[in-house]
Write an enzyme that holds these catalytic residues in place. Structure first.
Site, PDB file in Angstrom:
ATOM      1  N   HIS A 220     -32.192   5.599 104.729  1.00 57.80           N
ATOM      2  CA  HIS A 220     -30.876   5.051 104.406  1.00 57.80           C
ATOM      3  C   HIS A 220     -30.750   3.572 104.761  1.00 57.80           C
ATOM      4  CE1 HIS A 220     -27.103   5.921 102.674  1.00 57.80           C
ATOM      5  NE2 HIS A 220     -26.944   7.132 103.169  1.00 57.80           N
ATOM      6  N   ASP A 224     -29.402   3.690  99.104  1.00 58.34           N
ATOM      7  CA  ASP A 224     -28.075   4.288  99.178  1.00 58.34           C
ATOM      8  C   ASP A 224     -27.913   5.334  98.082  1.00 58.34           C
ATOM      9  OD1 ASP A 224     -27.073   2.711 101.369  1.00 58.34           O
ATOM     10  OD2 ASP A 224     -26.997   1.025  99.979  1.00 58.34           O
TER      11      ASP A 224
END
Length: 249
Positions: A220, A224
């Site tokens: 992450h 995204d």
């Protein structure tokens, strides 16, 4: 005189439980442990899953697999089609093919796919070099070659270097969903689960279709939900675009 007769009854003895035993940690297993632990500690993992209808792909492979075996002596697996679908999606969303480098994100130009291959005591990741330059037949041959090298212990360190994205055919063991660990320092890993026949709604009617889950674990820090959702949707579209009349080119 009255004599008493006492019958001795045999008392069953408790069975000994099998003793515990130790397995030495091999260098390969230690490396796997260290890299997995680093990935879990450093990478903020996230998971996203989609389901694809691969009914036409099943028909296509069924039509081609016997001829491919006669010609090449190699099994034409679903994995070759899956990898081609992934590679085409990476070309549309190149950020997926990247690595974390602390103060920058390095987007890799070449697509070298790490392929997880299990042995009796470990999991190794040989690399399909320039996967985007191979057709399905070429991918099938390379998958078979790397799998044989891995399972016969002939894989070299060079065969496992420079991977930019990882795929795993967890469906080979009957898995229908999984949460893979990112192959550090790559940005993501994608699993191809077991193909299962299910009743689904098609044009407002119930039909039996061959369905498969695609599970994407991601770093992450790099990726995204938007880009990953679009990438996974493109893989799904690529898989569903195969038709019974397609070839291995």
């Amino acid at each position: 005189m009255i004599q008493s007769s006492i019958t001795k009854v045999a008392v069953p003895q408790p069975q000994k439980e099998p003793a515990d035993y130790a397995i030495d940690v091999t260098p390969v297993r230690r490396t796997i442990a260290e890299r997995t632990l680093r990935s879990v500690k450093e990478v903020p993992h996230a998971l996203t899953v989609v389901e694809a209808d691969v009914t036409n792909l099943v028909l296509l492979r069924s039509k081609l697999k016997d001829g491919f075996m006669r010609q090449e002596g190699v099994n034409l697996t679903y994995l070759a089609f899956f990898i081609q679908a992934v590679v085409r999606a990476i070309k549309d969303y190149p950020l997926i093919n990247s690595m974390w480098a602390e103060d920058k994100i390095i987007v890799k130009r070449d697509i070298h796919l790490s392929l997880l291959v299990g042995t009796e005591d470990s999991v190794l990741a040989p690399v399909i070099r320039n996967a985007d330059l191979r057709n399905i037949a070429g991918l099938a041959l390379e998958i078979d070659r790397l799998a044989r090298l891995t399972r016969t212990g002939k894989l070299t360190p060079g065969d496992m270097q420079r991977g930019t994205f990882t795929v795993n055919n967890t469906g080979a063991f009957g898995s229908i969903s999984s949460y893979p660990t990112v192959n550090y320092p790559q940005a993501a890993i994608l699993t191809f689960e077991s193909i299962v026949k299910k009743p689904v709604v098609v044009d407002d009617r119930i039909a039996v279709r061959s369905m498969v889950c695609l599970c994407l674990a991601l770093d992450h820090r790099i990726l995204d939900g938007v880009v990953c959702g679009r990438f996974l949707q493109r893989v799904k579209e690529n898989l569903e675009a195969y038709g019974p009349e397609d070839s291995l080119d």
